[in-house]
Design an enzyme around this catalytic site. Structure first.
Site, mmCIF file in Angstrom:
data_model
loop_
_atom_site.group_PDB
_atom_site.id
_atom_site.type_symbol
_atom_site.label_atom_id
_atom_site.label_comp_id
_atom_site.label_asym_id
_atom_site.label_seq_id
_atom_site.Cartn_x
_atom_site.Cartn_y
_atom_site.Cartn_z
ATOM 1 N N GLU A 177 0.828 -1.213 0.000
ATOM 2 C CA GLU A 177 0.000 0.000 0.000
ATOM 3 C C GLU A 177 0.860 1.259 0.000
ATOM 4 O OE1 GLU A 177 -3.986 -1.607 2.244
ATOM 5 O OE2 GLU A 177 -2.337 -0.961 3.520
ATOM 6 N N GLU B 152 -6.979 -7.272 -1.682
ATOM 7 C CA GLU B 152 -7.727 -7.143 -0.433
ATOM 8 C C GLU B 152 -9.180 -6.828 -0.753
ATOM 9 O OE1 GLU B 152 -6.096 -4.401 2.387
ATOM 10 O OE2 GLU B 152 -4.139 -5.391 2.482
#
Length: 622
Positions: A183, A267
């Protein structure tokens, strides 16, 4: 001469055949022609995330079998750097920390494995996976092209790859992909004072380290679909976290991956994370089923984050930060409203998703494993209690003119008792703007009040007389694990303590209380002052073992050890009102419970057969 020629010709033919075979050899797992290929055939990843440090090792196989029985083909796990480097240079990959065993167990169950090693992981985990002592090096800056930091990262990656390289699929193991960083796009967006070029230099160096030390399976990155510019890495597949729109997903990945797939959501959230003092977040089953069916219909690979959350045992939980709260500490429970709950039970969400995956399988899915047996323990009394102030008597404090941080005291987690005696009267407002994170204030061992970062309560009115002793018991409630505030993670008291705007300096005494193990103490019967911090102990006997839930609704705030294992933090404000006790940490015969209670000593221990995770009292109930 003819014999020599024939022999040479035979050798040449064998050599050329070997060359042709190697050129045509099918890779075990690869990204090719816009698809994932497993042994040369198209493969769609249906994965669930589970973190082995959040589950007792004895339960790994059960939880993995639960995933297989739901219809998944892959398990994804983060690797937490600070879980394995227990102190600088001291690495542990054994016992509960045996990453190889976890990977091999997944293979035994019939699951492929995706590894997300960071070095930064987020994960609602203390400091996003970084060892706390990195902050002691003033020349080191995390998540940047910084030599001191990258040197530490490489030490970690060397140790990590020793565990996973032999278990990659091209060596007969189940590991099919490895993530580079994590991320990073959101971090780039938040730290625009650093150039994009500098950001990308750093992330690409992490990729290069992974390759240098033996990673041969495909690499990938994961970011929000609008954040690929900062987060993507050349040579790694970009994947889009949380993206529900298939067109947006494909467009984002196409732009940064040669105009084609494969397309993956690394995710997808069937639940969500939870903080102390905030409502427990729920995600509707029908919404999760609907989105899963959309992914499946469109041949999208995806990973449920989380399929099984588990527990933030001991001091492993992290924290968030936003403009309304200087800190949002995460619960001990990492249940996450996941399809497999904290204790490993199949939820209605699990059952509904299993029906979806059964439609994809020609063969009947494996039977759902039986849940671990649950017991309740007959109510019993605390037999030993001692004030914390007595426990530290005789210990030599650290003395300094100003309060020192946890890091300066060489302490990662736990508590510090800051103490000062006064030689003149003081009356007014005590202010600790540099509190990190929670404190109870005492004068002559009498509680004056509580301070905390959650609702930015940094001051209280006090009156001190000549000869009085001020004690401030400060707790680290978990380092921030997400966003740019991860760079501001020093704990304890990090700025001057003031009374009526005047600094209180000189002669500060500091007692460190790491609670890495419960303190030994010769308990003596005595009256315990009300609202005094105490350590407590009791024994209980069992004729059978099983999972159970410690009912903490009559407790205040503190931590619990069962047979020497720290099962986590409780706090009466909720929403969590129970602590999960794994049955494998109990034993037939004598067991010991030990409690550090910070607010109001309790005398009775109760267990129940289910978790309570949605009973919010709030800070107003403190």
């Amino acid at each position: 001469m003819k014999k020599i020629f024939r022999k040479f010709s035979t050798i040449l033919l064998i050599f050329l055949s070997g060359v042709m075979f190697s050129q045509n050899k099918i890779s075990a797992f690869e990204i090719k022609n816009g698809s994932f290929l497993l042994h040369g055939k198209p493969f769609t990843i249906h994965s669930g995330e589970m973190h082995y440090p959040r589950v007792p090792k004895e339960y790994w196989k059960h939880r993995l079998q639960m995933m297989k029985a739901m219809g998944l083909n892959t398990v994804t796990t983060y690797v937490f750097w600070n879980y394995h480097e227990e102190s600088p240079g001291q690495w542990n990959f054994s016992g509960e920390k045996d990453l190889k065993k976890f990977i091999k167990t997944a293979q035994e169950v019939g699951l492929y494995v995706i590894i997300r090693p960071g070095p930064y992981v987020c994960a609602e985990w203390e400091f996003g996976g970084y060892p706390w002592w990195l902050q002691k090096n003033r020349n080191l800056e995390i998540r940047t092209d910084n030599k001191a930091f990258l040197d530490e990262c490489e030490k970690y990656i060397i140790q990590l790859t020793k565990q996973i390289v032999p278990l990659q699929i091209d060596r007969g193991g189940p590991v099919i992909m490895v993530q580079a960083e994590n991320e990073f796009g959101s971090y780039v967006e938040q730290r625009k004072e650093i150039s994009l070029q500098a950001h990308r230099r750093y992330s690409h160096k992490i990729k290069d380290m992974l390759l240098k030390h033996g990673i041969t399976v495909p690499l990938f990155t994961s970011d929000g679909s609008s954040l690929f510019k900062g987060g993507s890495i050349e040579g790694a597949l970009p994947t889009a976290n949380g993206e529900s729109d298939i067109d947006v997903l494909k467009k984002s990945i196409n732009e940064y991956h040669n105009g084609k797939g494969p397309y993956m959501v690394a995710e997808y959230y069937p639940g969500w994370l939870d903080h102390w003092a905030e409502p427990f977040v729920k995600v509707k089953t029908e919404d999760v089923v609907k989105q899963s069916e959309i992914y499946i219909k469109n041949n999208i690979s995806f990973n449920y984050y989380m399929i099984h959350g588990g527990t933030n045992f001991a001091f492993t939980s992290g924290a968030n930060y936003d403009k309304d709260h200087d800190i949002q500490p995460d619960l001990t429970s990492y249940d996450y409203d996941a399809p497999i709950n904290e204790a490993g039970w199949a939820t209605p969400k699990y059952t509904a998703l299993r029906s979806v995956f059964q439609k994809l399988n020609n063969n009947k899915l494996p039977e759902i494993p039986q849940p671990i047996k649950v017991i309740t323990i007959p109510e019993f009394k605390i037999s030993k209690t001692a004030p914390l102030f007595d426990v530290i008597k005789g210990r030599k404090p650290v003395v300094n003119n100003q309060p020192l941080s946890f890091e300066d005291l060489n302490l990662g987690s736990g508590y510090v008792l800051y103490r000062r005696k006064f030689d003149q009267n003081q009356k007014g407002t005590l202010e600790i703007k540099g509190l990190r994170d929670y404190a109870v204030v005492y004068i002559n061992e009498k509680k004056m009040g509580e301070l905390n970062r959650i609702d930015k309560k940094y001051d209280l009115d006090i009156e001190i007389r000549k000869g009085d002793r001020l004690d401030i018991l400060v707790e680290n409630m978990g380092r921030i694990n997400y966003g740019s505030e991860i760079n501001h993670n020093i704990k304890g008291i990090i700025s001057p303590v003031k009374i009526n705007e005047n600094e209180v300096s000189e002669n500060w005494e500091m007692f460190t209380l790491p609670f890495d193990r419960f303190p030994d103490y010769d308990y003596k019967l005595k009256n315990i002052p009300q609202n005094s911090p105490v350590i407590q102990e009791a024994e209980f006997n069992l004729t059978e073992t099983g999972d159970t839930f410690l009912d903490t609704r009559d407790f205040g705030k503190g931590i619990v050890f069962i047979n020497g294992k720290n099962i986590g933090r409780y706090w009466k404000i909720g929403p969590q009102q129970t602590l999960y006790v794994p049955g494998v940490w109990l034993k037939k015969g004598k067991n010991v419970i030990q409690i550090f209670e910070q607010l109001n000593p309790n005398t009775t221990i109760k267990t129940i057969d289910h978790p309570i995770l949605e009973q919010l009292v709030g800070l107003g109930g403190m």
